[in-house]
Scaffold this active site. Structure first.
Site, mmCIF file in Angstrom:
data_model
loop_
_atom_site.group_PDB
_atom_site.id
_atom_site.type_symbol
_atom_site.label_atom_id
_atom_site.label_comp_id
_atom_site.label_asym_id
_atom_site.label_seq_id
_atom_site.Cartn_x
_atom_site.Cartn_y
_atom_site.Cartn_z
ATOM 1 N N PHE A 106 39.355 -2.434 26.888
ATOM 2 C CA PHE A 106 38.653 -3.286 25.929
ATOM 3 C C PHE A 106 37.274 -3.703 26.424
ATOM 4 C CE2 PHE A 106 40.283 -6.632 28.662
ATOM 5 C CZ PHE A 106 39.401 -7.684 28.519
ATOM 6 N N LYS A 107 37.070 -3.683 27.723
ATOM 7 C CA LYS A 107 35.808 -4.187 28.265
ATOM 8 C C LYS A 107 34.641 -3.238 28.023
ATOM 9 C CE LYS A 107 38.244 -7.105 31.447
ATOM 10 N NZ LYS A 107 38.571 -7.535 32.811
#
Length: 429
Positions: A106-107
């Protein structure tokens, strides 16, 4: 838009100043001075917008013209050039898959936006920047890939030796060029402490242009609000009432971004802060006492944080009120055994493969919805293959590889957990 410090002792900063400095002088965290509610027409038509279009609508008020709109649109289109699908797992339980970016976590969203924003500002000033970041797993790989080869920017990543997966380690230690990885003999909390000390050290500040790519940097955090909007846009309209979002949580940047999305007007009824054995925030929600603890190593290593930085932002959003925070957020924590069982059971029932972090989020959502009406989304924050040794034991199937590191050589240096060693390294560099 101006940005203030959560500690309230630093001057207001512009968007550019906030992301270039990373941390205010008073050791707080930057927050936007206002969070404007988005228009009713945006929410009415949200199903018709693409992911980059939603991204622009969400981010533009926070940049407020400091990056020209045409360039900002290009930055967001480059940042969000992969899909973020919502997948039905059970009736009324959906997985928002945040792992379809280049580092399968997700980063990627926040790191890619920050890299491109910093590149824009550094080109205008022609000043070289050094990005300093601590990672418990996924941040380092996302930052390394996001900044790889970006002119005028060097990246130094601190990660705890032996406490991240092989896949995560290879993603950040095999690049070289403008990416330096330091393998710290300690925990993530040691790495994060060293990074914070660096931003408060007068000699380093005078000698170097330091900035952060952790979620302590507001430009890493704000873009993470985008996929909450996109997740809601994908859920059937008749299921958007009583919506609960479960967030597997480590440093609590992701949850803070969700809370900001809610203040922007997104109709999320309740959040779940789901942790592993590092349960500092769930305990606070239960007891109203915040007690930082030494981090404990788990199979969901990106959440192995005992003193999460972004708790300051959470408190700030609720004006320090435990009662108000608890009314919006419920905390849960789960053991490695429970996490493994969730991976096993969900796969056997649905053929859906959870990674250890998504499994923690799923467990919290399942527990909450057992006693309350509603529909829920849990965030699947990393590709299961990044934790193949753990996941394959529970599903009894070999996962197909998403990336091979067989021909890549690890480039990292064993490093002390003492700040003085980091300071000397940076000054010499």
């Amino acid at each position: 838009m101006k940005y203030y410090s959560t500690n309230g002792k630093s001057s207001l900063a512009s968007f550019k100043e906030a992301i270039l400095k990373g941390l205010p002088d008073d050791n707080g965290l930057y927050m936007p001075q206002e969070i404007p509610e988005l228009t009713s027409s945006f929410f009415r038509d949200i199903d018709n917008y693409s992911l980059p279009e939603i991204g622009y609508k969400v981010i533009q008020p926070f940049v407020d013209g400091e990056i020209p709109d045409s360039i900002l649109k290009s930055i967001i289109e480059e940042t969000l050039n992969f899909e973020i699908p919502l997948v039905k797992v059970f009736d009324d339980i959906y997985s928002l898959e945040l792992f379809h970016g280049p580092t399968f976590a997700f980063k990627d969203v926040g790191a890619r936006f920050l890299a491109r924003s910093l590149s824009y500002f550094s080109k205008k000033s022609e000043q070289k920047l050094t990005v300093l970041v601590a990672t418990s797993g996924d941040t380092g790989s996302a930052v390394a890939q996001g900044f790889y080869g970006v002119p005028n920017i060097d990246v130094v990543i601190l990660f705890p030796s032996g406490k991240i997966s092989y896949f995560q380690e290879q993603q950040m230690t095999t690049l070289g060029k403008n990416i330096t990885a330091l393998e710290v003999n300690g925990t993530f909390d040691d790495c994060q402490r060293m990074v914070k000390q660096a931003f408060l050290d007068k000699e380093l500040i005078e000698e170097m242009n330091l900035t952060s790519a952790n979620s302590i940097n507001i430009a890493r955090l704000l873009p993470q609000s985008i996929y909450y909007f996109y997740g809601v846009a994908q859920i059937p309209k008749d299921k958007r009432q009583q919506l609960v979002v479960s967030v597997p949580s480590g440093n609590y940047g992701n949850l803070s971004a969700g809370l900001i999305a809610r203040q922007l007007g997104l109709p999320i009824q309740h959040f779940l802060a789901c942790s592993n054995a590092n349960d500092t925030v769930p305990k606070y929600l239960e007891t109203a006492e915040y007690k930082a603890q030494s981090s404990v190593q788990t199979i969901s290593n990106a959440m192995d944080v005992g003193d999460p930085s972004n708790f300051q932002r959470m408190l700030n959003l609720y004006s320090g009120s435990h009662e108000n925070m608890k009314s919006d957020i419920t905390g849960y924590s789960y053991s490695d055994r429970e996490t493994r069982e969730a991976i096993h059971q969900v796969f056997n029932k649905t053929s859906y493969v959870l990674d250890p972090h998504g499994a923690v989020g799923f467990l919290g959502l399942k527990e909450y919805l057992t006693n309350k009406a509603g529909k829920g989304i849990f965030l699947e924050t990393a590709h299961p293959y990044k934790f193949k040794e753990i996941v394959e034991k529970e599903i009894n199937i070999e996962l197909p590889p998403v990336l091979s590191f067989d021909e890549l050589q690890k480039k990292s240096s064993s490093f002390s957990s003492k700040f003085e060693a980091l300071k000397a390294f940076l000054l010499e560099k």
